[in-house]
Design a protein around this motif. Structure first.
Motif, PDB file in Angstrom:
ATOM      1  N   SER A  36      11.794 -10.819  -5.349  1.00  0.00           N
ATOM      2  CA  SER A  36      11.721  -9.716  -4.396  1.00  0.00           C
ATOM      3  C   SER A  36      12.981  -9.618  -3.536  1.00  0.00           C
ATOM      4  O   SER A  36      13.015  -8.841  -2.588  1.00  0.00           O
ATOM      5  N   HIS A 127      -1.223  -6.988  -5.397  1.00  0.00           N
ATOM      6  CA  HIS A 127      -0.808  -7.200  -4.007  1.00  0.00           C
ATOM      7  C   HIS A 127      -2.026  -7.165  -3.080  1.00  0.00           C
ATOM      8  O   HIS A 127      -2.881  -6.283  -3.218  1.00  0.00           O
ATOM      9  N   SER A 177       3.093  -7.480  -7.820  1.00  0.00           N
ATOM     10  CA  SER A 177       4.160  -8.314  -7.265  1.00  0.00           C
ATOM     11  C   SER A 177       4.607  -9.357  -8.256  1.00  0.00           C
ATOM     12  O   SER A 177       5.690  -9.914  -8.132  1.00  0.00           O
ATOM     13  N   HIS A 205       8.302  -3.463  -6.568  1.00  0.00           N
ATOM     14  CA  HIS A 205       9.192  -4.338  -7.342  1.00  0.00           C
ATOM     15  C   HIS A 205      10.122  -3.570  -8.261  1.00  0.00           C
ATOM     16  O   HIS A 205      11.235  -4.001  -8.512  1.00  0.00           O
ATOM     17  N   LYS A 231      14.116  -4.603  -2.792  1.00  0.00           N
ATOM     18  CA  LYS A 231      13.954  -5.473  -3.966  1.00  0.00           C
ATOM     19  C   LYS A 231      14.953  -5.015  -5.035  1.00  0.00           C
ATOM     20  O   LYS A 231      16.146  -5.154  -4.829  1.00  0.00           O
ATOM     21  N   ARG A 366       7.645 -17.795 -10.171  1.00  0.00           N
ATOM     22  CA  ARG A 366       8.134 -16.435 -10.413  1.00  0.00           C
ATOM     23  C   ARG A 366       9.647 -16.411 -10.244  1.00  0.00           C
ATOM     24  O   ARG A 366      10.175 -16.799  -9.204  1.00  0.00           O
TER      25      ARG A 366
END
Ligand code: DSN
Length: 420
Positions: A36, A127, A177, A205, A231, A366
């Motif tokens: 992000s 989210h 996300s 995103h 992002k 991630r």
């Protein structure tokens, strides 16, 4: 004016100046794989640090609660016009302080307290603001969630359709996300139409990828889209809302005065610049490198699966994210993250769908490629990065040799060289 207004920060507040220098140093020495995050251009920092910050401007262009807003009106009109043109939207609101604020404002505009809202489960990549009891959404609305399938970890559109038919939500959110794939926005449009719900696409995103036309654009299909500006879009931190013209008044009223106070003109000024830059060929090249870097990273990490015993979730990626399931290695996300931190690679741990390790940390790591693509990484550099991550997570661990190679990789891509 006293010298407090003209003295440089280093003289006025050496303690704070020292911390900002330390953060610059950290950003230069670390390899930022937080999906992000991104790096803003120097000119954007100039807008952010400009006199726009001095102005109160509650309201909207042409109808403010304060005098002296004629220039701010033009700045906001510019940001709005550029956002609409970039995404093909009928209306834009550039005032939300963040993506969460944007989502709360949309719900305030479209729902009454007690209405049902259907979102994508957080531990499955969605989210929390789309449905979760721990957020304002769950406090005021009846939030329910759909999931990804156990079989292939892809979003379960059939389950979303079934939940929608059973619960008749007022709003259906689609957006994520932590998900390395695209979704079929048209299928969600159909579900929304079938049950008479508003479709809200949260493209936080992927906004930059959508802007570069390298990801399906949800704007023509959704009633409302929300996104963050910092992002993949690579702008200043903040949020924005796009919607059909017919919802414009409700959305604007729900942002101000409905859920926020005065806007941040230095921030929407910076958004205007980010939207302008996102139309340029250089930005499209950066997004192409972001995507190709993610595919390279996924390939290298998939090839290393036997050695690391960490699996690439869904086997690859169609966006800027690569998700690793570290549970087969015996580590949890926190332990894996610690190994990456030891070689100055920044990422974040996330719970995964059907996680072997319950709890807020879980087994997911991630990784994102937007920041490093902005920093100049090409496919070779992303392949080297993948090798370093694999080494750190595998048998070698975060050895001194791996630490040294990561430091060398970071040093090969100078960051903000013009800053002291
Ligand atoms: N915190 C953002 C992210 O890291 O994806 C989502 O709100």
């Amino acid at each position: 004016m006293s010298s407090d207004f003209t003295a440089p920060l280093g003289e006025l507040d050496p303690e704070l100046a020292g911390l900002i220098d330390a953060e610059l140093d950290r950003q230069r020495h670390c390899l930022d794989c937080i999906a992000s995050e991104n790096f803003v251009p120097a000119a954007l920092m100039q807008v952010h640090g400009s006199v726009l910050t001095n102005k109160y401007a509650d309201g909207y262009p042409g109808r403010r609660d304060y005098d002296g807003c004629e220039v701010i009106d033009e700045v906001e009109r510019l940001a709005i016009a550029r956002a609409k043109a970039l995404f093909g939207a009928e209306h834009a609101n550039v005032q939300p302080y963040s993506g969460s604020n944007a989502n709360f404002a949309v719900l305030r505009a479209l729902c009454e307290p007690g209405d049902t809202v259907l979102g994508w489960d957080f531990t499955h990549g969605g989210h929390p603001t789309h449905y979760d009891a721990d957020t304002l959404t769950g406090r005021f609305y009846d939030g329910i969630a759909y999931h990804v399938r156990r079989s292939d970890r892809l979003v379960d559109v059939d389950e979303a359709a079934e939940l929608a038919s059973r619960h008749h939500p007022k709003v259906i959110f689609v957006g994520w996300s932590c998900y390395p794939r695209t979704v079929d926005y048209a299928a969600f449009r159909e579900i929304a139409d079938r049950v008479g719900a508003y479709l809200v696409a949260d493209m936080a995103h992927v906004a930059g990828i959508v802007a570069a036309k390298a990801h399906p654009n949800p704007v023509p299909l959704a009633d409302v889209c929300t996104f963050t500006t910092h992002k993949t879009l690579g702008g200043s931190r903040g949020g924005a809302i796009l919607c059909r013209a017919g919802l414009a008044e409700r959305i604007d009223a729900a942002v101000y005065p409905g859920s926020q106070g005065g806007p941040l003109p230095h921030v929407f000024g910076a958004h205007a610049l980010a939207f302008h830059l996102a139309k340029r060929p250089e930005f499209a090249e950066r997004i192409a490198q972001t995507l190709s870097g993610a595919r390279t990273l996924a390939r290298v990490l998939a090839e290393a699966e036997v050695a690391t015993r960490c699996q690439v979730v869904t086997g690859g990626t169609e966006n800027h994210q690569v998700i690793l399931d570290v549970s087969p290695s015996g580590m949890d996300g926190a332990a894996a993250l610690e190994r990456l931190e030891a070689i100055a690679i920044n990422a974040n741990a996330m719970p995964l769908a059907y996680d072997a390790v319950p709890g807020p940390i879980g087994s997911g790591i991630r990784l994102g490629t937007a920041a490093l693509a902005t920093r100049g990484f090409d496919d070779d550099a992303f392949a080297e990065l993948g090798g370093l991550i694999a080494a750190a997570l595998g048998r070698e661990g975060p050895s001194e040799a791996v630490q040294g190679q990561a430091a060398q990789l970071a040093a090969s891509f100078p960051l903000y060289s013009a800053l002291a």
